[in-house]
Design a protein around this motif. Sequence first.
Motif, PDB file in Angstrom:
ATOM      1  N   LEU A 147      -3.933  22.159   1.300  1.00  0.00           N
ATOM      2  CA  LEU A 147      -3.522  21.911  -0.076  1.00  0.00           C
ATOM      3  C   LEU A 147      -2.284  21.030  -0.120  1.00  0.00           C
ATOM      4  O   LEU A 147      -1.299  21.280   0.572  1.00  0.00           O
ATOM      5  N   SER A 148      -2.326  20.011  -0.944  1.00  0.00           N
ATOM      6  CA  SER A 148      -1.161  19.156  -1.159  1.00  0.00           C
ATOM      7  C   SER A 148      -0.232  19.832  -2.171  1.00  0.00           C
ATOM      8  O   SER A 148      -0.609  20.804  -2.832  1.00  0.00           O
ATOM      9  N   ALA A 149       0.977  19.301  -2.282  1.00  0.00           N
ATOM     10  CA  ALA A 149       1.920  19.832  -3.271  1.00  0.00           C
ATOM     11  C   ALA A 149       1.338  19.709  -4.674  1.00  0.00           C
ATOM     12  O   ALA A 149       1.487  20.608  -5.519  1.00  0.00           O
ATOM     13  N   GLU A 150       0.634  18.600  -4.927  1.00  0.00           N
ATOM     14  CA  GLU A 150       0.004  18.393  -6.233  1.00  0.00           C
ATOM     15  C   GLU A 150      -1.100  19.424  -6.468  1.00  0.00           C
ATOM     16  O   GLU A 150      -1.252  19.956  -7.582  1.00  0.00           O
ATOM     17  N   GLY A 151      -1.871  19.716  -5.417  1.00  0.00           N
ATOM     18  CA  GLY A 151      -2.935  20.710  -5.526  1.00  0.00           C
ATOM     19  C   GLY A 151      -2.377  22.087  -5.847  1.00  0.00           C
ATOM     20  O   GLY A 151      -2.941  22.825  -6.667  1.00  0.00           O
ATOM     21  N   ILE A 152      -1.262  22.437  -5.201  1.00  0.00           N
ATOM     22  CA  ILE A 152      -0.636  23.734  -5.471  1.00  0.00           C
ATOM     23  C   ILE A 152      -0.125  23.796  -6.906  1.00  0.00           C
ATOM     24  O   ILE A 152      -0.280  24.817  -7.592  1.00  0.00           O
ATOM     25  N   ASP A 153       0.451  22.708  -7.378  1.00  0.00           N
ATOM     26  CA  ASP A 153       0.924  22.669  -8.772  1.00  0.00           C
ATOM     27  C   ASP A 153      -0.236  22.885  -9.749  1.00  0.00           C
ATOM     28  O   ASP A 153      -0.082  23.556 -10.776  1.00  0.00           O
ATOM     29  N   ARG A 154      -1.389  22.319  -9.424  1.00  0.00           N
ATOM     30  CA  ARG A 154      -2.561  22.515 -10.287  1.00  0.00           C
ATOM     31  C   ARG A 154      -3.011  23.969 -10.277  1.00  0.00           C
ATOM     32  O   ARG A 154      -3.382  24.512 -11.321  1.00  0.00           O
ATOM     33  N   LEU A 155      -2.968  24.598  -9.114  1.00  0.00           N
ATOM     34  CA  LEU A 155      -3.357  26.011  -9.027  1.00  0.00           C
ATOM     35  C   LEU A 155      -2.380  26.890  -9.807  1.00  0.00           C
ATOM     36  O   LEU A 155      -2.781  27.869 -10.444  1.00  0.00           O
ATOM     37  N   VAL A 156      -1.107  26.547  -9.750  1.00  0.00           N
ATOM     38  CA  VAL A 156      -0.110  27.279 -10.542  1.00  0.00           C
ATOM     39  C   VAL A 156      -0.410  27.136 -12.031  1.00  0.00           C
ATOM     40  O   VAL A 156      -0.374  28.115 -12.790  1.00  0.00           O
ATOM     41  N   ALA A 157      -0.739  25.917 -12.452  1.00  0.00           N
ATOM     42  CA  ALA A 157      -1.054  25.670 -13.870  1.00  0.00           C
ATOM     43  C   ALA A 157      -2.291  26.455 -14.295  1.00  0.00           C
ATOM     44  O   ALA A 157      -2.352  26.984 -15.414  1.00  0.00           O
ATOM     45  N   ILE A 158      -3.273  26.541 -13.414  1.00  0.00           N
ATOM     46  CA  ILE A 158      -4.486  27.307 -13.719  1.00  0.00           C
ATOM     47  C   ILE A 158      -4.148  28.777 -13.908  1.00  0.00           C
ATOM     48  O   ILE A 158      -4.601  29.422 -14.851  1.00  0.00           O
ATOM     49  N   ARG A 159      -3.313  29.320 -13.001  1.00  0.00           N
ATOM     50  CA  ARG A 159      -2.930  30.727 -13.107  1.00  0.00           C
ATOM     51  C   ARG A 159      -2.225  31.011 -14.429  1.00  0.00           C
ATOM     52  O   ARG A 159      -2.552  31.973 -15.130  1.00  0.00           O
ATOM     53  N   THR A 160      -1.257  30.190 -14.771  1.00  0.00           N
ATOM     54  CA  THR A 160      -0.481  30.462 -15.983  1.00  0.00           C
ATOM     55  C   THR A 160      -1.320  30.257 -17.244  1.00  0.00           C
ATOM     56  O   THR A 160      -1.150  30.995 -18.229  1.00  0.00           O
ATOM     57  N   THR A 161      -2.222  29.286 -17.226  1.00  0.00           N
ATOM     58  CA  THR A 161      -3.087  29.083 -18.388  1.00  0.00           C
ATOM     59  C   THR A 161      -4.065  30.241 -18.543  1.00  0.00           C
ATOM     60  O   THR A 161      -4.341  30.688 -19.663  1.00  0.00           O
TER      61      THR A 161
END
Length: 293
Positions: A147-161
Amino acid sequence: MVTDVEAATPALCRLQLGSELRQLRLTAGLKGAQVVKRLIWSPSKLTRLETGENSAVDTADVMALCEIYGADPETRARLQGYAAVTRTKKDWWLSPEYRPVIRPGFKAYLDLEATASSAQTYQSEFVPGLLQTEAYVHALYQPNPGLSAEGIDRLVAIRTTRQEVLSRPKSPLKFTAIINESVLRRQVGEPSVMRDQLAHIVAVMEARPNVRVQVVPFRAGVHAGMSGSFFVLQFPERTALKPMVYMENLTDAVVKRSDSDVERYTDAFSELQALAPGPQESLSMIKEASKEH
């Protein structure tokens, strides 16, 4: 069934469409193999339609099935309406931004979670996604070399949404989580990450009556959740969707729909609820664990 189709979410329309198509086939006394042979389809195409896996459904496919099943005009119009919604609207998790980091199995779960009226989960290793903080999610995925840093940020956004289902204006999700004591003790990230994470669980429990958390202590010994984590999801009565079970591991995710499987996991969850201390004692355990980090 859903009466206001135009106001329904695409996820609900996919699931409702699949459920009604399957019931029509069974009522017509047809097996899946007979249907796909007549339409010259692959077996997987019919399966995906009946389980609501397709992001968008072709109305021509729905009409072809209705013709074979002898559906009445009202049913045909309703099912065509479901299909139309899947083609004109998109759920947030199907956006190009999130698609690269969402596995097909997890996409199926997001459909279910967004549609469910209640979700019950047992988690043995980490805090349930609907209760995770951003820092905790970052710490969970940080060791993953794929996972790239960008990929992790997307996963974080998915969790919070995703967590918005707990506070949606109409009928917030009734969420009951049972977690193993190891979830409280295992350090994910820095000690401050764990302290903030456990404090967040406490805050959600105290602020939202639709959220209930219980902890299975180590002293409870052998219990019904030792074979792994799982979710049991139930849906609004108006949808006529049956309860389902969701499980995942490193390489796969499974949705179980059979009555026997659902009953088995529902019974297991009830056993865990009876075994674990109630919410107030569990709340004390969470606060105590926070002091130890």
